[in-house]
Motif scaffolding. Structure first.
Motif, short mmCIF file in Angstrom:
data_model
loop_
_atom_site.label_atom_id
_atom_site.label_comp_id
_atom_site.label_asym_id
_atom_site.label_seq_id
_atom_site.Cartn_x
_atom_site.Cartn_y
_atom_site.Cartn_z
N GLU A 1 86.19 -20.44 -6.63
CA GLU A 1 86.26 -21.33 -7.78
C GLU A 1 85.87 -20.56 -9.05
OE1 GLU A 1 83.86 -25.28 -9.04
OE2 GLU A 1 84.33 -25.10 -6.89
N MET A 2 86.60 -20.79 -10.16
CA MET A 2 86.29 -20.13 -11.42
C MET A 2 84.99 -20.71 -11.98
SD MET A 2 87.10 -17.81 -13.58
CE MET A 2 88.77 -17.30 -13.19
N VAL A 3 84.02 -19.83 -12.28
CA VAL A 3 82.73 -20.27 -12.80
C VAL A 3 82.76 -20.26 -14.32
CG1 VAL A 3 80.24 -19.81 -12.85
CG2 VAL A 3 81.55 -19.35 -10.77
N GLU A 4 83.20 -19.14 -14.88
CA GLU A 4 83.23 -19.00 -16.34
C GLU A 4 84.17 -17.88 -16.74
OE1 GLU A 4 80.11 -18.89 -20.10
OE2 GLU A 4 79.41 -18.26 -18.14
N SER A 5 84.70 -17.99 -17.95
CA SER A 5 85.53 -16.95 -18.52
C SER A 5 85.04 -16.71 -19.94
CB SER A 5 86.99 -17.41 -18.51
OG SER A 5 87.79 -16.36 -19.02
N ILE A 6 84.67 -15.46 -20.23
CA ILE A 6 84.08 -15.13 -21.52
C ILE A 6 85.02 -14.18 -22.25
CG2 ILE A 6 82.05 -14.18 -22.71
CD1 ILE A 6 81.73 -14.96 -19.08
N SER A 7 85.45 -14.58 -23.44
CA SER A 7 86.34 -13.73 -24.24
C SER A 7 85.62 -12.44 -24.63
CB SER A 7 86.76 -14.47 -25.50
OG SER A 7 87.27 -13.56 -26.45
N ILE A 8 86.35 -11.33 -24.64
CA ILE A 8 85.76 -10.04 -25.03
C ILE A 8 85.19 -10.12 -26.44
CG2 ILE A 8 87.87 -8.95 -25.96
CD1 ILE A 8 86.21 -6.71 -23.72
N TYR A 9 85.77 -10.99 -27.28
CA TYR A 9 85.31 -11.11 -28.66
C TYR A 9 83.97 -11.84 -28.79
CZ TYR A 9 90.01 -9.48 -29.47
OH TYR A 9 91.15 -8.73 -29.44
N ARG A 10 83.52 -12.52 -27.73
CA ARG A 10 82.23 -13.22 -27.76
C ARG A 10 81.11 -12.38 -27.14
NH1 ARG A 10 83.98 -18.12 -25.09
NH2 ARG A 10 81.96 -18.00 -24.10
N ILE A 11 81.47 -11.25 -26.53
CA ILE A 11 80.47 -10.38 -25.89
C ILE A 11 79.97 -9.39 -26.93
CG2 ILE A 11 80.05 -8.70 -24.04
CD1 ILE A 11 82.48 -10.07 -22.58
N SER A 12 78.65 -9.36 -27.15
CA SER A 12 78.11 -8.47 -28.18
C SER A 12 77.39 -7.24 -27.60
CB SER A 12 77.15 -9.24 -29.09
OG SER A 12 76.10 -9.79 -28.34
N TYR A 13 77.06 -7.29 -26.31
CA TYR A 13 76.27 -6.19 -25.75
C TYR A 13 76.33 -6.23 -24.23
CZ TYR A 13 72.22 -2.99 -25.44
OH TYR A 13 71.39 -1.92 -25.20
N CYS A 14 76.31 -5.05 -23.61
CA CYS A 14 76.14 -5.01 -22.14
C CYS A 14 75.36 -3.76 -21.80
CB CYS A 14 77.49 -5.07 -21.42
SG CYS A 14 78.42 -3.55 -21.49
N THR A 15 74.64 -3.83 -20.68
CA THR A 15 73.74 -2.73 -20.33
C THR A 15 73.43 -2.73 -18.84
OG1 THR A 15 71.60 -1.72 -20.86
CG2 THR A 15 71.65 -4.13 -20.76
N THR A 16 72.98 -1.58 -18.37
CA THR A 16 72.35 -1.47 -17.06
C THR A 16 70.88 -1.24 -17.38
OG1 THR A 16 74.31 -0.38 -16.17
CG2 THR A 16 72.30 -0.19 -14.87
N ASP A 17 70.00 -2.06 -16.82
CA ASP A 17 68.59 -1.95 -17.16
C ASP A 17 68.00 -0.62 -16.68
OD1 ASP A 17 66.31 -3.39 -18.34
OD2 ASP A 17 65.46 -3.20 -16.34
N LYS A 18 67.15 -0.02 -17.53
CA LYS A 18 66.54 1.27 -17.17
C LYS A 18 65.59 1.17 -15.98
CE LYS A 18 66.93 4.20 -21.22
NZ LYS A 18 68.21 3.63 -21.57
N LEU A 19 64.76 0.11 -15.95
CA LEU A 19 63.80 -0.04 -14.87
C LEU A 19 64.43 -0.68 -13.63
CD1 LEU A 19 60.81 -1.25 -17.05
CD2 LEU A 19 61.06 1.00 -15.98
N GLN A 20 65.13 -1.79 -13.86
CA GLN A 20 65.82 -2.50 -12.77
C GLN A 20 67.25 -1.97 -12.76
OE1 GLN A 20 64.06 -5.33 -11.43
NE2 GLN A 20 62.51 -5.56 -12.98
N ASN A 21 67.44 -0.73 -12.27
CA ASN A 21 68.72 -0.07 -12.49
C ASN A 21 69.89 -0.61 -11.65
OD1 ASN A 21 68.12 1.12 -10.06
ND2 ASN A 21 67.55 3.08 -10.95
N LYS A 22 69.64 -1.62 -10.83
CA LYS A 22 70.74 -2.26 -10.11
C LYS A 22 71.18 -3.53 -10.84
CE LYS A 22 69.48 -0.80 -5.46
NZ LYS A 22 68.99 -1.33 -4.18
N VAL A 23 70.56 -3.78 -12.02
CA VAL A 23 70.86 -5.00 -12.78
C VAL A 23 71.81 -4.68 -13.94
CG1 VAL A 23 69.90 -6.86 -14.20
CG2 VAL A 23 68.69 -6.11 -12.13
N PHE A 24 72.93 -5.40 -13.96
CA PHE A 24 73.87 -5.34 -15.07
C PHE A 24 73.69 -6.62 -15.87
CE2 PHE A 24 77.88 -7.34 -16.45
CZ PHE A 24 78.23 -6.48 -17.48
N ALA A 25 73.70 -6.53 -17.19
CA ALA A 25 73.57 -7.72 -18.03
C ALA A 25 74.49 -7.63 -19.23
CB ALA A 25 72.13 -7.88 -18.48
#
Length: 150
Positions: free
Chosen positions: A77-101
């Motif tokens: 089931e589709m949960v959410e769709s986010i336009s690339i134009y609404r995304i302002s930042y993405c990262t892999t956490d330095k300490l929790q390096n298995k976390v993408f946000a």
């Protein structure tokens, strides 16, 4: 398994690259970007996630030049769709390096939301981050090409 030259490949990205991750949660943030803001938001999400004894939702996160779409891995089931134009930042956490946000502006409220996901390996979290960065570049290239003739 990603080939070594995957960062140079535009074709699969246009279709959408899929990653299976666990959704940790969301928190509101004050700023659209910044390493410190993201690290603090991820800490809050992880702390909240640890307190709750619930199982995390397994999602298929698809990255394309259109944006990010989330699909429930079990129900499809589709949960959410986010336009690339609404995304302002993405990262892999330095300490929790298995976390993408990523940080995106909510379509409903306009608030800035930081969403965090747990990947099975550090390398996958980094791959998602690089793929989103690459999607931004492809989207920009497509936008510039479309507007070049005006």
């Amino acid at each position: 398994e990603l080939p070594e030259s995957w960062a140079d490949m535009q074709e699969p990205l246009l279709e959408g690259m899929c990653f299976t991750l666990k959704y940790l949660g969301m928190t509101l943030v004050e700023k659209p970007k910044g390493e410190d803001m993201a690290a603090a938001a991820i800490r809050r999400i992880v702390a909240t996630a640890r307190v709750g004894a619930r199982k995390f939702q397994k999602v298929i996160l698809t990255v394309s030049p259109r944006g990010i779409s989330l699909q429930d891995a079990d129900t499809k089931e589709m949960v959410e769709s986010i336009s690339i134009y609404r995304i302002s930042y993405c990262t892999t956490d330095k300490l929790q390096n298995k976390v993408f946000a990523y940080v995106a502006q909510s379509q409903e409220s306009g608030a800035l939301e930081c969403h965090a996901f747990l990947s099975p390996k550090k390398k996958i979290a980094q791959a998602v981050t690089l793929t989103v960065a690459q999607a931004f570049q492809v989207a920009l290239d497509l936008w510039e090409a479309a507007h070049a003739g005006r």
